[in-house]
Motif scaffolding. Structure first.
Motif, PDB file in Angstrom:
ATOM      1  N   SER A 177       0.888  -1.134   0.158  1.00  0.00           N
ATOM      2  CA  SER A 177       0.030  -0.048   0.153  1.00  0.00           C
ATOM      3  C   SER A 177       0.686   1.384  -0.044  1.00  0.00           C
ATOM      4  N   GLN A 178       2.124   1.217  -0.052  1.00  0.00           N
ATOM      5  CA  GLN A 178       3.206   2.331   0.000  1.00  0.00           C
ATOM      6  C   GLN A 178       2.700   3.220   1.150  1.00  0.00           C
ATOM      7  N   PRO A 179       2.643   2.836   2.463  1.00  0.00           N
ATOM      8  CA  PRO A 179       2.082   3.574   3.495  1.00  0.00           C
ATOM      9  C   PRO A 179       2.638   4.934   3.835  1.00  0.00           C
ATOM     10  N   THR A 180       1.930   5.992   4.050  1.00  0.00           N
ATOM     11  CA  THR A 180       2.688   7.325   4.700  1.00  0.00           C
ATOM     12  C   THR A 180       3.384   6.996   6.029  1.00  0.00           C
ATOM     13  N   SER A 181       4.033   7.847   6.446  1.00  0.00           N
ATOM     14  CA  SER A 181       4.679   7.871   7.738  1.00  0.00           C
ATOM     15  C   SER A 181       3.574   7.782   8.980  1.00  0.00           C
ATOM     16  N   GLN A 182       2.623   8.595   8.674  1.00  0.00           N
ATOM     17  CA  GLN A 182       1.398   8.713   9.586  1.00  0.00           C
ATOM     18  C   GLN A 182       0.907   7.333   9.828  1.00  0.00           C
ATOM     19  N   LYS A 183       0.310   6.835   8.631  1.00  0.00           N
ATOM     20  CA  LYS A 183      -0.362   5.334   8.723  1.00  0.00           C
ATOM     21  C   LYS A 183       0.593   4.451   9.526  1.00  0.00           C
ATOM     22  N   LEU A 184       2.134   4.259   9.143  1.00  0.00           N
ATOM     23  CA  LEU A 184       2.979   3.305   9.741  1.00  0.00           C
ATOM     24  C   LEU A 184       2.822   3.653  11.457  1.00  0.00           C
ATOM     25  N   ILE A 185       3.045   4.886  11.618  1.00  0.00           N
ATOM     26  CA  ILE A 185       2.946   5.394  12.947  1.00  0.00           C
ATOM     27  C   ILE A 185       1.838   4.775  13.773  1.00  0.00           C
TER      28      ILE A 185
END
Length: 324
Positions: free
Chosen positions: A46-54
């Motif tokens: 999904s090529q996550p954003t940093s916020q999503k991974l946080i």
């Protein structure tokens, strides 16, 4: 160039600039202490954003850990260009250029692949010495009576020791140049000691959890690699195209490989069942070779075919850990 010079070169060119790989590896490993790998296995695609991974890693309001993910995703992963040749939504096209092991935009990916392969090579090194001794362990006589436990204990201790030694080599501040040392900003960050402790804190475990710990370490490295490959639009970098497609990634984390074969070998060793032990070892060697070939294939993809590794060779310096 003498070994000390080689290590110093990789330290300043790779290990220090790519410290975030070790931080992400440690953070992922700690996440896997509480959650199953399946919870994050498909996240890279999904090529996550940093916020999503946080949010996924449950580190909200923990500034140092948030910083690790933000830097990794926004700075390191964000710089990577796709490998496949097609027009993307933002009309970005990839140009090959000169891709080798010290290419800045892919340095962290090569380092992550180096770490992943190194973990399997540590296991292979122990198992190779075991076979060379005609399936005997190099342990004290009074430990030989412990049966399967003696094998798993020696196996884990060897992995733990070599992994810790390599981390201390890569995180060494004594060997870094004065110029690089001055550039290091340790304010509000995870220290070298924190990383080493996070990755190696479980020294005393029972046999079952020793295998689980090693698998968590492998999965942590695999996850970090896959996040970077996904940014490059490569979703199956470890799949070997042979007579039949061999998915080395699935083999790495398969229950049929390390979680099943290592305890089976230890049990055969304890009960002195040589034919069964040799059969298990043959299966282990087949799977280990396929895994290493898969990682080498991923290195080849990442380098545009410019880095071709031998089965047991590494991209960067490992010091003398395999001589011990």
């Amino acid at each position: 160039m003498p070994e000390s010079g080689t290590i110093l070169y990789d330290l300043n060119k790779v290990f220090i600039p790519c410290r975030t790989v070790l931080e992400m590896e440690a953070l992922t490993s700690l996440f896997l202490e509480f959650y199953n790998y399946d919870k994050i296995k498909e996240i890279p695609q999904s090529q996550p954003t940093s916020q999503k991974l946080i949010e996924k890693f449950h580190v909200l309001d923990c500034r140092p850990l948030e910083h690790i993910i933000k830097y990794f995703i926004d700075v390191i992963v964000g710089k990577m260009k796709p490998i496949v040749m097609y027009e993307r939504d933002h009309h970005d096209r990839f140009r090959m250029g000169n891709v080798e092991a010290y290419t800045k935009t892919r340095l962290c990916l090569f380092f992550a692949l180096h770490r992943l392969k190194l973990k399997f090579l540590v296991i292979k090194n122990f198992m190779g010495k075991f076979k060379d001794r005609y399936y005997k362990l190099d342990i004290l006589k009074d430990q030989g009576n412990l049966g399967a436990h003696s094998f798993l204990s020696a196996f884990y201790e060897d992995y733990y020791k070599k992994n810790e030694m390599n981390l201390k080599l890569m995180l060494s501040s004594k060997r870094m140049s004065e110029r690089v040392s001055k550039l290091m900003d340790t304010s509000d960050t995870i220290t070298n000691e924190d990383i080493i402790n996070a990755i190696t804190f479980k020294k005393f475990l029972d046999d079952k959890n020793r295998i689980k710990f090693i698998m968590k370490e492998i999965k942590a490295s695999l996850f970090v690699c896959r996040v970077m490959f996904a940014q490059m639009d490569v979703y199956n970098p470890f799949t070997l195209a042979k007579e039949t497609n061999i998915d080395a990634e699935e083999m790495m984390i398969s229950q049929d490989f390390i979680p099943e074969l290592i305890p089976a070998i230890s049990q055969c060793y304890a009960e002195n069942h040589m034919p069964q032990l040799e059969d298990c070892f043959t299966a282990y060697e087949f799977m280990m070779n396929r895994v290493l070939e898969g990682i080498n294939f991923a290195v080849e993809i990442a380098s545009g075919g410019q880095i071709i590794l031998d089965l047991d060779s590494t991209i960067y310096n490992t010091g003398n850990i395999f001589e011990l």
